[in-house]
Scaffold this active site. Structure first.
Site, mmCIF file in Angstrom:
data_model
loop_
_atom_site.group_PDB
_atom_site.id
_atom_site.type_symbol
_atom_site.label_atom_id
_atom_site.label_comp_id
_atom_site.label_asym_id
_atom_site.label_seq_id
_atom_site.Cartn_x
_atom_site.Cartn_y
_atom_site.Cartn_z
ATOM 1 N N LYS A 32 0.736 -1.267 -0.085
ATOM 2 C CA LYS A 32 -0.072 0.146 -0.007
ATOM 3 C C LYS A 32 0.847 1.271 -0.008
ATOM 4 O O LYS A 32 0.480 2.436 0.157
ATOM 5 C CB LYS A 32 -0.906 -0.080 1.228
ATOM 6 N N SER A 42 5.434 1.525 3.189
ATOM 7 C CA SER A 42 6.764 1.029 3.373
ATOM 8 C C SER A 42 6.739 -0.108 4.571
ATOM 9 O O SER A 42 7.223 -0.085 5.421
ATOM 10 C CB SER A 42 7.841 2.204 4.238
ATOM 11 N N ASP A 69 12.775 5.517 3.372
ATOM 12 C CA ASP A 69 11.602 4.759 3.870
ATOM 13 C C ASP A 69 12.337 4.051 5.447
ATOM 14 O O ASP A 69 11.871 4.212 6.461
ATOM 15 C CB ASP A 69 11.281 3.388 3.404
#
Length: 999
Positions: free
Chosen positions: A643, A646, A692
């Site tokens: 999605k 991360s 991330d």
């Protein structure tokens, strides 16, 4: 079976049109059994199939049996015997059944009328039901699954633009009168009514004794049948893979495959039911045919998972319920570690007690319906369809939940064993009483909970697991398989370390990270927890197959890595992973990243372990860490996968933090993030930047991490002003940084940097050449050079990061000379390399260059402006300017080819709500939105005013997106601390109270 009403008189001679799906032999073999009974009753059957004739004629030879070789669907496209290609499956179905749909229906209607069909039976071809309806003929399906359910997972995983295909398939099935539902069934809400029938299995022709005598095999020889369906595996089989005294019957072996003397090749048309009944166990993949015959003839089944075929969990659950199944790790299948699994299979006592007369029962019902009789509608049909629709919705949404009747594999056991996931309190004010309640079984020796309710929930799940492992407690049957594995993972009296790392919402920066941009990232509420324990090898609690593997190697008490992943059943991946730590060594040196990548990639159902175990490989290679103890790890993540928030980074950071804590390694959050990036780049093989991992490791609650990715310098933590709020919307389109779009755009970006450096070098050389005329310089898009310009060219000729190039220099000097795109071979011929260590150029692929190069240069400017504006006041003008910068970023992604229907739709809805509210009320509360992270799906970040009205508008967008797409997006709202701020917990279980038996 339901009662039958109606007064229609039975006819002696009926005609059936029986359609068989093109996927595998299991459908064809069960059709053959039903057809045998129909032909024996004197009826005519026309089979429409792509399967070989012998599947049907080996059971029935009759002039009333007609086989028409037509393929009207394609099932699942398999890359090999165990791997399904989701996107290829959807695309092939589109070519087979969607593009020629109108002509197929017209042809089938005409054919059905020409043969005088009294009833159409489908197993389980969708378009057959529609054709029957158009021909005015009743239709019935016989199946344990439907293709709308199977393809729904493929749409979520790989092909969202094919979602209309799923709805079309469901609509086709809705024309069917009812489904005769076989055991091990999946949710099938498209069908109007259901009758449950027994297993349809082929009968035995010969006894076990006769079959063994014909094969020349004594009854004292152990026999395993190697059965991977109609898809030849093509593997190299070795003599030493079988225990002494065993033989293996190989189904579907290619004619040119050499087999060892203890492996016996079976003919292509061998009658497998007799061979199955003559064997001691079966080794293969799960499908209806193999499972039904294993259950019917009480044969232990050693199975290996296959990817992206969500019929499998339901059949697997049925196998295990009747004590008939043993799961083999794919790695052990391919490396010949069969012995412990075969030994385990012989200890099973298969106990299937359901009926196996499904062929006879189905044929009787089909005759009744063809004679005009109506089976009474089940009074619970509506409830059944609603339940099935809910389950299918869970599968499509991939959202956590637990409802009566929902199969266990849908349950996302993220942070608790028996409870819903709890989100951390945004105020971080925690309750001492609640903390004490959640950790009553553990003493915290180090660290604190920070008031995080999801951490409290995770500790409570550990407490539940520890209790279930206590002697004398018979709780195993109430736990999921992953929970059983987790309960036996730790020595509960020894110290356990717990770490936590959140996902992140990409507010600004995104894919510009690998070009050195400033990025602004917010750690979200959802996080991954990891529990870890070190043990001396002689104290480690090993799983049986791991222990057998060590004994086979003569390496008892060797350090072992064992991992359990909660929530694995949601994506049908293996819940456990293990390997000897010695296998991470190549002689005296750690295994290379290249070998590690190949090792973890060889079994897709266990590829997830690379995100966890990869931390050990990186620590060995980068810091020279030597691991002499066994390591047990439990991973429980509430960060949704695919999605764009991360999920992979949160697992990597939590795992690396846990391994570091358990081994006394003092690694700063920044350095830990850089090590985690190496896990993803080199072990997993995804070419991501570092933002991330940095956010997950270094972030703080309610602050944006401002970082310059050169390579990873945290500039500051920017407090989110109290009047501003950020939300994330999940588009429902799966995002993967390992996907082709992301990698191609990255390649194009580095190509552009190389071209700019080359152009700067040429300009510099020309400007320093006193003989160069001004006209010559003008030809390469330049003005008169002064000393300062020469210094700029020197800098640009050695440009490390594209984001160090200003927007005006880019436009003035370089933009016009960059091509829109370039063929990989053309680039390599001229420039040799694009100087990126984590991607490679495909000579045959055409890469976009101008848009991917322009994006990070302008994005860096936008992020700097965004950061400056955050502290510029509290006016709507400020929010509108921030929102405009986000919109510009979104459309720049699209120019690069990283947009998607879902994310574009969400951004458009934000704009509609923003402008509608502004025009009607003069006080809109949402101001901007953008796609996040690697793009091509994933999530959208929205900025708005922090007030009640904005929440109402966010919920309105959620509803409108659902109405437009059929998908209800998950909303990310709130923030939590990064792994560095959380630190780690060191736990020890409190001693169990003495229990005195009653006298």
């Amino acid at each position: 079976m339901n009662g039958i009403g109606g007064e229609a008189k039975d006819r002696d001679h009926l005609t059936f049109g029986y359609y068989v799906t093109g996927h595998g032999f299991g459908h064809a073999t069960r059709v053959a059994e039903v057809v045998r009974h129909l032909i024996a009753a004197g009826h005519v059957v026309h089979i429409v199939t792509g399967a070989p004739d012998f599947v049907f004629t080996s059971e029935t030879q009759s002039p009333n049996l007609h086989i028409r070789k037509v393929l009207l669907d394609c099932g699942a496209v398999q890359a090999d015997a165990l791997t399904v290609d989701p996107l290829a499956s959807l695309e092939k179905y589109a070519q087979t059944a969607v593009v020629p749909r109108a002509s197929i229906i017209a042809t089938e209607v005409e054919w059905l009328k020409s043969v005088g069909a009294d009833l159409v039976v489908s197993d389980v071809v969708p378009v057959a039901c529609r054709a029957a309806a158009d021909a005015g003929i009743r239709s019935v399906c016989v199946t344990n699954f439907s293709w709308d359910f199977i393809y729904a997972e493929y749409v979520v995983a790989a092909g969202y633009h094919h979602r209309s295909t799923v709805w079309q398939i469901a609509e086709d099935y809705s024309h069917c009168e009812l489904v005769l539902r076989l055991p091990g069934y999946c949710p099938m809400p498209a069908f109007r009514d259901v009758i449950d029938v027994p297993l349809v299995v082929r009968r035995l022709h010969k006894s076990r004794l006769v079959v063994r005598k014909e094969l020349g095999i004594g009854d004292d020889v152990k026999l395993v049948i190697f059965n991977f369906g109609g898809q030849p595996a093509g593997w190299i089989l070795k003599q030493e893979w079988l225990p002494a005294g065993w033989l293996c019957l190989v189904c579907g072996a290619p004619d040119n495959q050499e087999l060892p003397p203890n492996f016996i090749r079976l003919e292509k048309d061998a009658y497998t039911p007799d061979l199955i009944a003559a064997s001691d166990c079966m080794l293969g993949k799960i499908g209806y045919g193999t499972v039904s015959e294993a259950l019917a003839y009480k044969l232990p089944f050693v199975f290996v998972r296959r990817d992206y075929f969500n019929e499998e969990p339901f059949l697997r659950n049925m196998l295990e319920h009747y004590q008939s199944g043993v799961e083999m790790i794919r790695r052990d299948l391919l490396t010949g570690q069969w012995m412990p699994y075969l030994a385990r299979a012989l200890t099973l006592s298969p106990c299937y007690d359901g009926g196996i007369s499904g062929g006879k029962v189905v044929s009787r019902i089909l005759q009744d319906i063809a004679n005009g009789k109506n089976h009474a509608s089940n009074k619970l049909s509506g409830v059944r369809r609603l339940r099935d629709a809910i389950v299918l919705g869970y599968q499509l949404q991939c959202a956590p939940g637990r409802e009566l009747g929902i199969p266990d594999w849908y349950l996302l056991a993220e942070n608790e064993v028996h409870h819903h996931t709890a989100s951390p309190n945004n105020e971080m004010n925690g309750s001492a009483y609640l903390e004490q309640l959640c950790i009553e079984n553990f003493e915290i020796l180090h660290g604190e909970l920070h008031g995080l309710s999801d951490t409290m929930a995770f500790l409570k799940s550990l407490s539940t697991l520890a209790s279930s492992a206590d002697p004398g407690k018979d709780t195993e049957k109430h736990l999921l398989r992953e929970q059983v594995a987790a309960a036996g993972l730790f020595n509960w009296e020894e110290e356990i370390y717990v770490t936590r790392a959140p996902g992140r919402l990409d507010v600004m920066g995104g894919i510009a990270d690998y070009s050195g941009s400033l990025v602004l990232q917010m750690p979200i509420r959802e996080a991954c927890h990891v529990a870890i324990q070190r043990n001396h090898p002689n104290k480690e609690k090993l799983w049986k197959h791991a222990l057998a593997r060590q004994k086979a190697k003569g390496q008892e008490f060797t350090p072992v890595l064992q991992i359990v992943s909660f929530g694995s059943e949601l994506s049908n991946r293996a819940p456990t992973f293990d390997m000897d730590l010695s296998d991470m060594m190549d002689g005296e040196q750690p295994m290379s990243y290249e070998k590690a990548h190949k090792f973890f990639a060889q079994d897709p159902s266990q590829k997830w372990a690379a995100y966890v175990a990869g931390a050990i490989v990186v620590l060995m290679n980068e810091l020279g860490v030597c691991f002499t103890d066994s390591i047990s790890i439990l991973v429980s993540s509430a960060v949704p996968e695919g999605k764009g928030v991360s999920s992979s980074a949160s697992v990597e950071v939590a795992s690396m933090s846990a391994i570091a804590a358990a081994n006394g390694l003092n690694i700063s959050p920044r350095d830990l993030a850089l090590l985690c990036q190496k896990v993803e780049n080199y072990v997993v093989g995804a070419p991501c930047g570092v933002m991330d991992q940095m956010t997950s490791a270094c972030g703080e609650a309610n602050k944006l991490l401002a970082m310059v990715c050169q390579p990873a310098e945290v500039k500051e933590l920017v407090s989110i002003p109290t009047h501003i709020r950020f939300w994330g919307f999940d588009s429902g389109i799966r995002h993967s940084v390992g996907g082709a779009d992301y990698g191609s755009v990255r390649v194009g970006t580095f190509m552009g940097r190389k071209m700019i450096k080359s152009a700067a070098t040429a300009l510099l050389s020309s400007s320093l050449d006193s003989g160069t005329s001004l006209e010559k310089v003008d030809e390469i898009n330049s003005n008169e050079y002064e000393e300062d310009n020469i210094e700029l060219l020197k800098t640009e000729a050695s440009l490390d990061y594209l984001c160090n190039l200003s927007t005006h220099r880019y436009e003035a000097i370089y933009a016009k000379n960059l091509p829109e795109s370039i063929l990989g071979k053309t680039f390599l011929d001229k420039y040799i390399s694009h100087d990126d260590t984590v991607t490679t150029i495909d000579p045959e692929l055409n890469y976009g260059v101008r848009a991917p190069t322009r994006h990070p240069i302008y994005e860096n400017f936008r992020v700097e402006a965004f950061k400056a504006l955050l502290s510029a006041g509290t006016t709507d003008e400020q929010l509108r300017a921030l929102g405009e910068l986000m919109y510009q970023c979104h459309y720049s992604y699209s120019d690069c080819g990283l947009g998607s229907y879902g994310t574009d739709k969400l951004v458009a809805l934000v704009q509609q709500v923003q402008h509608r509210k502004s025009s009607q009320h003069g006080g809109g509360t949402l101001f901007g939105a953008k796609i996040t992270g690697g793009g091509s799906g994933g999530s959208v970040c929205v900025i708005g005013r922090n007030c009640v009205q904005s929440n109402e508008e966010i919920l309105e967008i959620q509803r409108r997106y659902r109405d437009a797409t059929g998908y209800l997006p998950f909303i990310f709202d709130g923030s939590s601390p990064g792994a560095g701020k959380f630190g780690y917990l060191k736990l020890r279980r409190r001693p169990l109270p003495d229990v005195h038996p009653e006298v």
